[in-house]
Design a protein around this motif. Structure first.
Motif, PDB file in Angstrom:
ATOM      1  N   ASN A 130       0.860  -1.185   0.000  1.00 15.45           N
ATOM      2  CA  ASN A 130       0.000   0.000   0.000  1.00 15.45           C
ATOM      3  C   ASN A 130       0.895   1.234   0.000  1.00 15.45           C
ATOM      4  O   ASN A 130       1.299   1.719   1.039  1.00 15.45           O
ATOM      5  CB  ASN A 130      -0.936  -0.024   1.208  1.00 15.45           C
ATOM      6  CG  ASN A 130      -1.969   1.076   1.148  1.00 15.45           C
ATOM      7  OD1 ASN A 130      -2.155   1.693   0.098  1.00 15.45           O
ATOM      8  ND2 ASN A 130      -2.629   1.329   2.251  1.00 15.45           N
ATOM      9  N   GLY A 131       1.237   1.722  -1.174  1.00 16.79           N
ATOM     10  CA  GLY A 131       2.112   2.877  -1.286  1.00 16.79           C
ATOM     11  C   GLY A 131       3.093   2.712  -2.427  1.00 16.79           C
ATOM     12  O   GLY A 131       2.852   1.977  -3.380  1.00 16.79           O
ATOM     13  N   LYS A 132       4.227   3.388  -2.313  1.00 19.98           N
ATOM     14  CA  LYS A 132       5.259   3.365  -3.352  1.00 19.98           C
ATOM     15  C   LYS A 132       6.291   2.295  -3.010  1.00 19.98           C
ATOM     16  O   LYS A 132       6.986   2.404  -2.006  1.00 19.98           O
ATOM     17  CB  LYS A 132       5.949   4.721  -3.440  1.00 19.98           C
ATOM     18  CG  LYS A 132       5.034   5.877  -3.753  1.00 19.98           C
ATOM     19  CD  LYS A 132       5.804   7.183  -3.646  1.00 19.98           C
ATOM     20  CE  LYS A 132       4.851   8.352  -3.679  1.00 19.98           C
ATOM     21  NZ  LYS A 132       5.541   9.611  -3.353  1.00 19.98           N
ATOM     22  N   ALA A 133       6.372   1.301  -3.847  1.00 17.28           N
ATOM     23  CA  ALA A 133       7.326   0.215  -3.613  1.00 17.28           C
ATOM     24  C   ALA A 133       8.443   0.277  -4.646  1.00 17.28           C
ATOM     25  O   ALA A 133       8.311   0.904  -5.695  1.00 17.28           O
ATOM     26  CB  ALA A 133       6.609  -1.131  -3.681  1.00 17.28           C
ATOM     27  N   GLY A 134       9.524  -0.372  -4.349  1.00 11.24           N
ATOM     28  CA  GLY A 134      10.652  -0.397  -5.269  1.00 11.24           C
ATOM     29  C   GLY A 134      11.340  -1.749  -5.232  1.00 11.24           C
ATOM     30  O   GLY A 134      10.941  -2.640  -4.483  1.00 11.24           O
ATOM     31  N   PHE A 135      12.378  -1.880  -6.024  1.00 16.35           N
ATOM     32  CA  PHE A 135      13.140  -3.123  -6.088  1.00 16.35           C
ATOM     33  C   PHE A 135      14.418  -2.858  -6.853  1.00 16.35           C
ATOM     34  O   PHE A 135      14.572  -1.818  -7.490  1.00 16.35           O
ATOM     35  CB  PHE A 135      12.335  -4.240  -6.768  1.00 16.35           C
ATOM     36  CG  PHE A 135      11.817  -3.878  -8.138  1.00 16.35           C
ATOM     37  CD1 PHE A 135      12.592  -4.065  -9.271  1.00 16.35           C
ATOM     38  CD2 PHE A 135      10.547  -3.337  -8.289  1.00 16.35           C
ATOM     39  CE1 PHE A 135      12.122  -3.734 -10.528  1.00 16.35           C
ATOM     40  CE2 PHE A 135      10.064  -3.005  -9.543  1.00 16.35           C
ATOM     41  CZ  PHE A 135      10.845  -3.200 -10.662  1.00 16.35           C
ATOM     42  N   PHE A 136      15.360  -3.794  -6.772  1.00 20.12           N
ATOM     43  CA  PHE A 136      16.530  -3.732  -7.646  1.00 20.12           C
ATOM     44  C   PHE A 136      16.819  -5.135  -8.152  1.00 20.12           C
ATOM     45  O   PHE A 136      16.473  -6.133  -7.523  1.00 20.12           O
ATOM     46  CB  PHE A 136      17.749  -3.087  -6.968  1.00 20.12           C
ATOM     47  CG  PHE A 136      18.347  -3.861  -5.833  1.00 20.12           C
ATOM     48  CD1 PHE A 136      19.356  -4.785  -6.059  1.00 20.12           C
ATOM     49  CD2 PHE A 136      17.925  -3.637  -4.535  1.00 20.12           C
ATOM     50  CE1 PHE A 136      19.916  -5.487  -5.013  1.00 20.12           C
ATOM     51  CE2 PHE A 136      18.485  -4.336  -3.482  1.00 20.12           C
ATOM     52  CZ  PHE A 136      19.478  -5.270  -3.712  1.00 20.12           C
TER      53      PHE A 136
END
Length: 172
Positions: A130-136
Motif C-alpha cells: 500500500n504505497g510506493k514500492a521499489g526493487f533492484f
C-alpha cells in the motif's frame, strides 16, 4: 587447479561466445609469466623480482575480487532495515540459445519484462504493497557450473513507502 583444467579444455567449450572465451583466456593468464610485466631490482641485494601485469577484466576474481567486496558492502549499506523478498526470473531452456547469440537485445527485453511484471504486481496488490514500492535487480548469465543460464535476481523490500512519503507500510 581449476584454471589449468579450464585452460586445457577451453577450445572444447562449444557454447561459449568469442567474448566469453577471451575472458577465460585473460583470467587464466592474469598475473602470470605469459603476460609481460615489469622487473624490479632490489636496492639492497640486487635481486630481480618479476611483477606480472593483471588482466583488469571485470570478471577476474583476482583483479576485481576486492572491488566486488566493496560493491557488495556499499549495496548492503543502502538496504532499508526491513525484510526482503527475493524473486528470480529465469529464461526457459528452449530460449537460452537465442539469448546466447542476441545478448544485448534479449537481456534488455528480460529486464523490461521483469520490471513491468513487478510494477503491475505491486500496484495491483494494495493489500500488501500500500504505497510506493521499489526493487533492484541483478543479471546473472551463468549458473554455478558455468552453464549458460540467463536469469535475473530481484530484491524487493517487504513493504512500501506511504503515498505522502511519511511512513513505511510493512507487508508479510
Amino acid at each position: 587447479t581449476i584454471l589449468s583444467l579450464i585452460n586445457r579444455n577451453l577450445d572444447s567449450f562449444t557454447t561459449l561466445s568469442t567474448y566469453e572465451k577471451s575472458v577465460f583466456r585473460k583470467v587464466i593468464n592474469c598475473r602470470s609469466e605469459s603476460v609481460p610485466g615489469l622487473v624490479y631490482q632490489c636496492d639492497h641485494c640486487s635481486r630481480k623480482h618479476p611483477v606480472y601485469k593483471s588482466c583488469k577484466d571485470r570478471m577476474c576474481p583476482v583483479c576485481r575480487g576486492a572491488e566486488t567486496v566493496r560493491w557488495t558492502a556499499k549495496r548492503e549499506s543502502e538496504l532499508l532495515p526491513v525484510n526482503y523478498f527475493l524473486l528470480t526470473f529465469t529464461v526457459p531452456k528452449q530460449l537460452r540459445i537465442l539469448f546466447l547469440y542476441n545478448k544485448s537485445l534479449c537481456y534488455n527485453l528480460l529486464f523490461k519484462a521483469a520490471g513491468k511484471t513487478l510494477l503491475e504486481m505491486i500496484n495491483k496488490n494494495e493489500r500488501y504493497f500500500n504505497g510506493k514500492a521499489g526493487f533492484f535487480s541483478v543479471l546473472h548469465t551463468h549458473d554455478q557450473r558455468l552453464n549458460h543460464h540467463p536469469h535475473i535476481h530481484t530484491v524487493i523490500p517487504a513493504g512500501a513507502l506511504s503515498d505522502d512519503n511519511t511512513t513505511w507500510n510493512h507487508c508479510h
